[in-house]
Design an enzyme around this catalytic site. Structure first.
Site, PDB file in Angstrom:
ATOM      1  N   ASP A  90       0.866  -1.181   0.000  1.00  0.00           N
ATOM      2  CA  ASP A  90       0.000   0.000   0.000  1.00  0.00           C
ATOM      3  C   ASP A  90       0.908   1.239   0.000  1.00  0.00           C
ATOM      4  OD1 ASP A  90       0.931   0.292   2.593  1.00  0.00           O
ATOM      5  OD2 ASP A  90      -0.990  -0.139   3.551  1.00  0.00           O
ATOM      6  N   ASP A 264      -8.138  -7.186  -0.101  1.00  0.00           N
ATOM      7  CA  ASP A 264      -7.285  -7.421   1.066  1.00  0.00           C
ATOM      8  C   ASP A 264      -8.105  -7.052   2.289  1.00  0.00           C
ATOM      9  OD1 ASP A 264      -6.902  -4.337   0.740  1.00  0.00           O
ATOM     10  OD2 ASP A 264      -6.095  -4.808   2.706  1.00  0.00           O
ATOM     11  N   CYS A 302     -13.000 -28.612   5.654  1.00  0.00           N
ATOM     12  CA  CYS A 302     -11.785 -27.800   5.494  1.00  0.00           C
ATOM     13  C   CYS A 302     -10.536 -28.681   5.475  1.00  0.00           C
ATOM     14  CB  CYS A 302     -11.704 -26.774   6.614  1.00  0.00           C
ATOM     15  SG  CYS A 302     -10.276 -25.680   6.475  1.00  0.00           S
ATOM     16  N   CYS A 304      -7.410 -27.531   6.132  1.00  0.00           N
ATOM     17  CA  CYS A 304      -6.313 -26.846   6.816  1.00  0.00           C
ATOM     18  C   CYS A 304      -5.758 -27.688   7.982  1.00  0.00           C
ATOM     19  CB  CYS A 304      -6.770 -25.480   7.314  1.00  0.00           C
ATOM     20  SG  CYS A 304      -7.476 -25.501   8.963  1.00  0.00           S
ATOM     21  N   CYS A 307      -8.132 -28.110  11.022  1.00  0.00           N
ATOM     22  CA  CYS A 307      -9.298 -28.984  10.846  1.00  0.00           C
ATOM     23  C   CYS A 307      -8.926 -30.440  10.624  1.00  0.00           C
ATOM     24  CB  CYS A 307     -10.150 -28.476   9.689  1.00  0.00           C
ATOM     25  SG  CYS A 307     -10.871 -26.859  10.050  1.00  0.00           S
ATOM     26  N   HIS A 333      -6.481 -21.572   9.538  1.00  0.00           N
ATOM     27  CA  HIS A 333      -7.830 -21.976   9.131  1.00  0.00           C
ATOM     28  C   HIS A 333      -8.554 -20.837   8.396  1.00  0.00           C
ATOM     29  CE1 HIS A 333     -11.879 -23.417   9.000  1.00  0.00           C
ATOM     30  NE2 HIS A 333     -12.249 -22.256   9.511  1.00  0.00           N
TER      31      HIS A 333
HETATM   32 ZN   LIG Z   1      -9.752 -25.388   8.663  1.00  0.00          ZN
END
Ligand SMILES: [Zn+2]
Length: 360
Positions: A90, A264, A302, A304, A307, A333
């Site tokens: 930015d 963003d 999920c 990730c 999870c 996550h």
């Molecule tokens: Zn997750």
């Protein structure tokens, strides 16, 4: 010079491919925020594993500490933070207005004192662009004035006109390099005619992409969408469009449907550090005692590390115990959730069924 190709369209939404000096970004894309040359609580490998291929770095923070000159001497921001993918920086303008002390605005730029040590600095369009070059940003943002909300129409108009003069100076100061580009920023508050005038001016100056700034600062989702609709028709189809500082999952879906390609927001990372998780079943607060005995994962769909490896009970325990791992797992996550949301939208656009798509 950045290459952007629109691969498919569905209504106003676009599936695109942005090619930078540090790789290709499939759009619509979400950019995690890496304020102080780090996405808080994440390793760079962890960020890349979520699917993110572009990060946002903050000029204001980096110019004060460790300084742009030091990062340049150490080989640039990509090397410094070990992030091989793309970086957008930015301009520093927004954070000067929100964090710095004793600001003085003038036609030339903004003089301010550092919130860290009180030292004096001057941020002009030329200085902002030079800092972003020293950092090695793939995408540089023009310096603009962030108009406060609410504000009188006259004040919004004057601020937008100043931003347009700064946009011209920013463009002129930008040094062309292959795979690097500069985006101009449309301002104009919540006034459709000022947005249109600003958009026409920014397009006339000639940028590699166009950002819609000064929104998601309290005007409400309906107004944000109305301002996107007032701006997008003036932006050329062959360049990427970036809605700054947005937002919640439903905001992203609504803006993609209105033709926005890039976003963003600190929401997924900040929420991860305050025990909030975005899931396909809604938002969860892991501080809540109802998770204490729950052996289920946060989100069964999920992929990730939080999870696939841990229960809600364990995450709740980490939060209650104040363990650093809670922030790490919940941030991973949330960023995975955002990356998968964008991937699902890209898939829906290519299948021509975005109209019925809703944030899970
Ligand atoms: Zn997750």
């Amino acid at each position: 010079m950045l290459a952007f190709k629109v691969l498919a369209q569905d209504g106003s939404a676009r599936l695109g491919r942005l090619t930078t000096a540090h790789g290709v970004i499939e759009t619509p894309a979400f950019m995690p925020v890496g304020t102080a040359a780090t996405v808080k609580a994440m390793t760079p490998e962890g960020v890349a594993a979520t699917g993110a291929r572009i990060l946002l770095g903050n000029t204001y923070h980096l110019m004060l500490r460790p300084t742009a000159e030091r990062i340049a001497a150490l080989g640039g921001l990509h090397k410094f933070m070990n992030w091989p993918h793309a970086i957008l920086t930015d301009s520093g303008g927004f954070q000067v207005m929100s964090l710095a002390g004793l600001r003085t605005m003038s036609e030339d730029g903004v003089a301010f004192r550092s919130h860290l040590d009180g030292s004096r600095h001057l941020l002009t369009p030329e200085r902002s662009i030079d800092i972003q070059r020293l950092l090695g940003a793939d995408i540089t943002m023009a310096l603009d004035e962030c108009t406060p909300f609410p504000a009188e129409r006259d004040a919004v108009e004057r601020s937008m006109e100043l931003s347009m003069r700064w946009a011209e100076r920013s463009r002129r100061a930008f040094v062309e390099r292959e795979g690097h580009g500069i985006f101009g920023i449309v301002q104009g508050g919540v006034h459709a005619d000022l947005r249109a005038r600003s958009a026409r001016r920014v397009v006339e100056i000639g940028f590699d992409g166009h950002a819609i700034g000064g929104l998601a600062i309290g005007e409400g989702q309906a107004t944000t969408f109305a301002m996107v609709e007032a701006t997008v028709p003036f932006l050329p189809a062959e360049k990427p469009r970036y809605l700054m500082g947005v937002g919640k999952p439903a905001d992203l879906v609504g803006a993609v449907k209105r033709g926005v390609d890039m976003f963003d927001c600190v929401l997924p990372t900040r929420s991860g550090r305050t025990a909030q998780a975005f899931t396909r079943q809604g938002t969860l607060n892991l501080r809540n005692a109802r998770h204490a005995d729950d052996p289920a994962p946060l989100d069964t769909e999920c992929r990730c590390p939080a999870c696939t490896g841990f229960s809600r009970a364990y995450l709740h325990h980490l939060v209650k115990a104040g363990e650093i791992l809670a922030s790490m797992l919940l941030t991973a996550h949330n960023l995975t959730y955002y990356a998968d949301l964008m991937a699902a939208m890209r898939e829906a656009i290519s299948a021509g069924r975005l109209a019925e798509f809703e944030a899970p």
